[in-house]
Design a protein around this motif. Structure first.
Motif, mmCIF file in Angstrom:
data_model
loop_
_atom_site.group_PDB
_atom_site.id
_atom_site.type_symbol
_atom_site.label_atom_id
_atom_site.label_comp_id
_atom_site.label_asym_id
_atom_site.label_seq_id
_atom_site.Cartn_x
_atom_site.Cartn_y
_atom_site.Cartn_z
ATOM 1 N N HIS A 385 0.816 -1.214 0.000
ATOM 2 C CA HIS A 385 0.000 0.000 0.000
ATOM 3 C C HIS A 385 0.851 1.266 0.000
ATOM 4 C CE1 HIS A 385 -2.917 -2.980 1.711
ATOM 5 N NE2 HIS A 385 -3.690 -2.374 0.841
ATOM 6 N N THR A 386 2.101 1.136 0.463
ATOM 7 C CA THR A 386 2.997 2.286 0.578
ATOM 8 C C THR A 386 4.291 2.006 -0.167
ATOM 9 O OG1 THR A 386 2.110 2.713 2.790
ATOM 10 C CG2 THR A 386 4.174 3.810 2.220
ATOM 11 N N HIS A 387 4.821 2.996 -0.838
ATOM 12 C CA HIS A 387 6.131 2.833 -1.472
ATOM 13 C C HIS A 387 7.195 2.723 -0.378
ATOM 14 C CE1 HIS A 387 4.555 4.990 -5.335
ATOM 15 N NE2 HIS A 387 4.032 3.807 -5.154
ATOM 16 N N PRO A 388 8.019 1.704 -0.413
ATOM 17 C CA PRO A 388 8.973 1.462 0.691
ATOM 18 C C PRO A 388 10.233 2.319 0.582
ATOM 19 C CG PRO A 388 9.173 -0.279 -0.926
ATOM 20 C CD PRO A 388 8.065 0.619 -1.415
ATOM 21 N N PHE A 389 10.104 3.590 0.910
ATOM 22 C CA PHE A 389 11.260 4.476 0.840
ATOM 23 C C PHE A 389 12.140 4.349 2.084
ATOM 24 C CE2 PHE A 389 8.268 6.581 -2.096
ATOM 25 C CZ PHE A 389 9.050 6.518 -3.231
ATOM 26 N N ARG A 390 11.543 3.953 3.188
ATOM 27 C CA ARG A 390 12.338 3.663 4.394
ATOM 28 C C ARG A 390 12.081 2.210 4.782
ATOM 29 N NH1 ARG A 390 15.245 6.462 8.252
ATOM 30 N NH2 ARG A 390 15.332 5.543 10.330
ATOM 31 N N VAL A 391 13.158 1.433 4.834
ATOM 32 C CA VAL A 391 13.038 -0.020 5.022
ATOM 33 C C VAL A 391 13.940 -0.450 6.183
ATOM 34 C CG1 VAL A 391 13.280 -2.278 3.916
ATOM 35 C CG2 VAL A 391 12.684 -0.276 2.533
ATOM 36 N N GLU A 392 13.409 -1.312 7.031
ATOM 37 C CA GLU A 392 14.206 -1.948 8.083
ATOM 38 C C GLU A 392 14.296 -3.437 7.789
ATOM 39 O OE1 GLU A 392 12.903 1.120 11.698
ATOM 40 O OE2 GLU A 392 12.305 -0.982 11.783
ATOM 41 N N THR A 393 15.511 -3.977 7.808
ATOM 42 C CA THR A 393 15.733 -5.386 7.493
ATOM 43 C C THR A 393 16.393 -6.068 8.683
ATOM 44 O OG1 THR A 393 16.022 -4.778 5.176
ATOM 45 C CG2 THR A 393 16.727 -6.981 5.818
ATOM 46 N N PHE A 394 15.914 -7.289 8.989
ATOM 47 C CA PHE A 394 16.340 -7.981 10.199
ATOM 48 C C PHE A 394 16.994 -9.321 9.874
ATOM 49 C CE2 PHE A 394 12.846 -5.224 11.247
ATOM 50 C CZ PHE A 394 13.207 -4.647 12.456
ATOM 51 N N ASP A 395 18.008 -9.652 10.653
ATOM 52 C CA ASP A 395 18.652 -10.969 10.576
ATOM 53 C C ASP A 395 19.209 -11.296 11.954
ATOM 54 O OD1 ASP A 395 19.560 -13.347 9.574
ATOM 55 O OD2 ASP A 395 21.284 -12.499 8.519
ATOM 56 N N ASN A 396 19.386 -12.570 12.217
ATOM 57 C CA ASN A 396 19.989 -12.987 13.475
ATOM 58 C C ASN A 396 21.084 -14.009 13.196
ATOM 59 O OD1 ASN A 396 17.187 -14.307 13.028
ATOM 60 N ND2 ASN A 396 18.334 -15.881 14.131
ATOM 61 N N GLN A 436 11.431 -13.558 17.017
ATOM 62 C CA GLN A 436 10.318 -13.045 17.818
ATOM 63 C C GLN A 436 10.822 -12.047 18.851
ATOM 64 O OE1 GLN A 436 7.839 -16.053 19.562
ATOM 65 N NE2 GLN A 436 6.583 -14.600 20.676
ATOM 66 N N GLU A 437 11.922 -12.373 19.520
ATOM 67 C CA GLU A 437 12.508 -11.465 20.508
ATOM 68 C C GLU A 437 12.996 -10.183 19.839
ATOM 69 O OE1 GLU A 437 16.236 -11.306 23.695
ATOM 70 O OE2 GLU A 437 15.721 -13.200 22.721
ATOM 71 N N LEU A 438 13.643 -10.333 18.691
ATOM 72 C CA LEU A 438 14.194 -9.187 17.963
ATOM 73 C C LEU A 438 13.092 -8.223 17.532
ATOM 74 C CD1 LEU A 438 16.569 -7.810 16.491
ATOM 75 C CD2 LEU A 438 16.318 -9.476 14.662
ATOM 76 N N LEU A 439 12.027 -8.748 16.906
ATOM 77 C CA LEU A 439 10.943 -7.891 16.418
ATOM 78 C C LEU A 439 10.151 -7.283 17.573
ATOM 79 C CD1 LEU A 439 9.629 -10.017 13.399
ATOM 80 C CD2 LEU A 439 11.305 -8.156 13.387
ATOM 81 N N SER A 440 9.969 -8.046 18.648
ATOM 82 C CA SER A 440 9.227 -7.529 19.800
ATOM 83 C C SER A 440 9.955 -6.338 20.417
ATOM 84 C CB SER A 440 9.047 -8.627 20.848
ATOM 85 O OG SER A 440 8.264 -9.692 20.338
ATOM 86 N N ARG A 441 11.266 -6.430 20.498
ATOM 87 C CA ARG A 441 12.040 -5.327 21.067
ATOM 88 C C ARG A 441 12.013 -4.100 20.162
ATOM 89 N NH1 ARG A 441 17.596 -8.059 23.030
ATOM 90 N NH2 ARG A 441 18.141 -5.860 23.377
ATOM 91 N N ARG A 442 11.992 -4.341 18.851
ATOM 92 C CA ARG A 442 11.900 -3.206 17.919
ATOM 93 C C ARG A 442 10.533 -2.524 18.048
ATOM 94 N NH1 ARG A 442 11.715 0.983 16.275
ATOM 95 N NH2 ARG A 442 11.844 1.705 14.124
ATOM 96 N N ILE A 443 9.471 -3.306 18.189
ATOM 97 C CA ILE A 443 8.126 -2.736 18.329
ATOM 98 C C ILE A 443 8.037 -1.878 19.586
ATOM 99 C CG2 ILE A 443 5.699 -3.329 18.774
ATOM 100 C CD1 ILE A 443 6.131 -5.751 16.883
ATOM 101 N N GLU A 444 8.707 -2.307 20.650
ATOM 102 C CA GLU A 444 8.708 -1.537 21.895
ATOM 103 C C GLU A 444 9.334 -0.155 21.705
ATOM 104 O OE1 GLU A 444 10.782 -3.924 24.693
ATOM 105 O OE2 GLU A 444 9.177 -5.424 24.892
ATOM 106 N N ASP A 445 10.204 -0.015 20.707
ATOM 107 C CA ASP A 445 10.909 1.256 20.474
ATOM 108 C C ASP A 445 10.193 2.173 19.491
ATOM 109 O OD1 ASP A 445 12.917 0.557 22.191
ATOM 110 O OD2 ASP A 445 14.225 -0.266 20.649
ATOM 111 N N PHE A 446 9.013 1.790 19.007
ATOM 112 C CA PHE A 446 8.325 2.612 18.015
ATOM 113 C C PHE A 446 8.017 4.012 18.543
ATOM 114 C CE2 PHE A 446 6.384 -1.015 15.265
ATOM 115 C CZ PHE A 446 7.587 -1.133 14.606
#
Length: 607
Positions: A385-396, A436-446
């Motif tokens: 729905h949105t053009h992805p001009f700002r993207v966050e990519t995750f890896d562990n 799950q831990e990584l994304l949960s911690r990122r959501i807490e920082d929104f």
């Protein structure tokens, strides 16, 4: 929903529209919730969008299924809550402007016997410090130029010594450490330097003279450096022929949007002179509202810790909540503020200057952009729905459950935003739980760092479903894709330009040609996240190896290790310590054992 609308209170508050799937569509604020929300609708013969509203709003209302609201004490609280919810939850039909910078200032500690000029982003309460700025760009160059021209105390450590150093020998300091200059004489030089910060033309004149002298002496490298300084300091000021008779201070803000791109331009005027400027670009969408944009910029820009702020803020466009915003900012900064949109006179010319420059910046950007940016092509292919001009990519990354780490990299408007990169130490041992831990911690920082336009995960459909579940639980409207590496012989295959990776989206999986630019764009994000995660994993692994090696060193007990850690701070610092340092803290036998073990461990890691 009709019954909810009719029963709304007449209090101030924030309202939220959701679609049939529970996705947040829009957040708005109201002085009177009942009147504001009712204005969106017609109730006869059935509930329908108000036809007098814009097509954009009508389109949103056709998607609305439910409504919720939060009552607050007054309209100012509603403004703050509205901005906070937009920043954290990223509703589909609200525009999100990311502008939560802290600007650098030049600071002078007036309580010091021989004050220095330093660059800082922190405001120290209760201290007698004189702040100059802000300087969104060029502040460090300005500082270096000041120290090049004026013989001030060059380093903090200089005053601690009792003997003149090299800076005195090369005529860059008058050696107050040896009493070769009085406080009164030093203060005269400092005052001249302060005037050059305010009136940079003086500084440019002195630098130009020095550059010419260096050139005649054939010291061309030094002359080139000063030439670059002159360019940077000149660029601090927007070209202006406006002459203010009084030494007034203004912050001037202009927001301009074309069909595809928008710009926020800020001019900082102090003492009747424009001392610096700042520019932020954003991608325009059909959701753009000029009033909402100004509210976001002002609330994010004026935080509690902001020295040298002016009384008057000039905006290029008027909007309804100017008085309420001025009241909020006044309370935050504990000083009276006003927000004006001048219609005549010199202040109007300042607004015209800002608008002229903002429009020119947009014109330049449009010439540099491709006809169809890759972000638009990616959005079309994957149904975003949105053009992805700002993207966050995750890896562990981990090794048999040890040194478990996660990484997030950020790609913003075609560039890596390395200041926004994040590393995470993870407790979970398997890859699913780690993500799950990584994304949960990122959501807490929104609340501190707003969500991007898109998340990319290094993984398959299971991780994609995990991300959407976590976002739904948090009520955040954010799109996600996942990229799974092609596996040959049960091993991930990552060769650039050859990997036949699969991209998972909510609209199904995509297998693209290895030369497809859209696939390469996603792979680039994934590979950078992988690089960042692996580098952190290796660092932590080396740290653990160093720790284990020291703990296993014969002749070094727990009490000795505690003593060493209290002094050096880390195991790495102990390993890097000299024989003399270790001997003084312990004894020669322990020092020899530690250094011998460190050497063996270093060889094992290199092999």
């Amino acid at each position: 929903m009709q019954s909810i609308i009719k029963s709304l209170p007449k209090s101030a508050g924030v309202y939220q529209y959701f679609d049939a799937n529970g996705k947040l569509l829009y957040v708005g604020k109201a002085k009177n919730l009942k009147n504001r929300v009712k204005s969106y609708w017609r109730f006869t013969p059935q509930l329908a969008p108000n036809p007098t509203l814009s097509l954009r709003i009508q389109k949103m209302l056709h998607e609305v299924d439910t409504l919720s609201y939060i009552v607050v004490e007054n309209e100012e609280d509603a403004l703050i809550l509205e901005n906070s919810l937009i920043k954290q939850l990223k509703p589909k039909y609200n525009i999100l402007l990311r502008d939560d910078k802290t600007y650098p200032y030049l600071a002078i500690d007036k309580d010091s016997s021989f004050p220095r000029i330093e660059i800082t982003r922190k405001v120290q309460k209760g201290k007698n410090i004189d702040y100059h700025g802000p300087f969104p760009s060029g502040g460090r160059v300005l500082l270096e130029a000041i120290y090049e021209v004026y013989p001030l105390v060059q380093k903090k450590s200089c005053l601690k010594g009792k003997k003149a150093c090299l800076f005195h020998q090369i005529n860059k300091c008058h050696a107050p450490c040896e009493g070769k200059i009085t406080k009164k004489e030093y203060q005269v030089i400092l005052e001249e330097a302060k005037q050059s910060i305010i009136h940079t033309n003086r500084l440019i004149k002195l630098l130009t003279q020095k550059m010419s002298l260096l050139a005649t002496q054939e010291r061309f490298e030094e002359a080139t450096k000063i030439r670059d300084w002159i360019k940077a300091i000149t660029a601090l000021q927007q070209n202006s022929t406006i002459d203010l008779a009084s030494h007034e201070d203004f912050d001037i803000i202009a927001i301009v949007a074309s069909e595809q791109r928008g710009v926020v331009l800020k001019l900082f005027m102090r003492g009747g002179k424009i001392i610096s400027s700042d520019v932020d670009y954003f991608k325009n969408t059909e959701n753009f509202e000029i009033a909402q944009a100004y509210k976001q910029v002002l609330l994010q820009m004026y935080q509690a810790q902001m020295p040298n702020s002016c009384k008057t803020i000039l905006t290029a466009h008027p909007f309804e909540e100017q008085k309420q915003l001025a009241s909020i900012i006044s309370k935050r900064l504990n000083s009276p503020k006003e927000i004006l949109t001048p219609q005549r006179g010199t202040k109007k010319k300042l607004i015209e200057l800002a608008l002229t420059n903002a429009n020119e910046l947009i014109r330049q950007q449009q010439q540099l952009e491709p006809t169809t940016p890759i972000e638009e092509k990616v959005a079309t292919l994957f149904g975003l729905h949105t053009h992805p001009f700002r993207v966050e990519t995750f890896d562990n990354s981990h090794m048999q459950g040890e040194a478990c780490v996660g990484a997030m990299v950020v790609f913003d408007n075609g560039k890596w935003d390395k200041k926004s990169y994040r590393r995470y130490m993870l407790d979970a041992k398997d890859e699913y739980a780690q993500m799950q831990e990584l994304l949960s911690r990122r959501i807490e920082d929104f609340g501190f760092m707003p969500p991007p336009d898109l998340w990319i995960l290094d993984g398959g459909k299971a991780l994609l479903d995990l991300a959407y579940r976590l976002l739904d639980e948090a009520g955040v409207n954010l799109e996600v894709i996942a990229i799974a590496k092609e596996k040959l012989d049960a091993k991930a295959y990552r060769a650039k330009g050859s990997a036949k990776d699969t991209i998972y989206t909510m609209n199904g999986p995509f297998s693209l040609q290895t030369t497809d630019l859209r696939l390469l764009w996603v792979q680039k994000q994934r590979d950078e996240a992988h690089r960042y995660a692996i580098s952190y994993h290796r660092l932590k692994k080396r740290s653990l190896a160093t720790k284990h090696a020291l703990l296993e060193t014969k002749g070094v007990g727990k009490a000795t290790i505690k003593k060493l850690l209290d002094y050096f701070g880390t195991f790495e610092a102990i390993n890097n310590a000299s024989f003399e340092e270790l001997s003084q803290l312990t004894n020669t036998k322990v020092a020899t054992a530690i250094l011998s073990n460190a050497l063996i461990n270093s060889k094992n890691q290199s092999n």
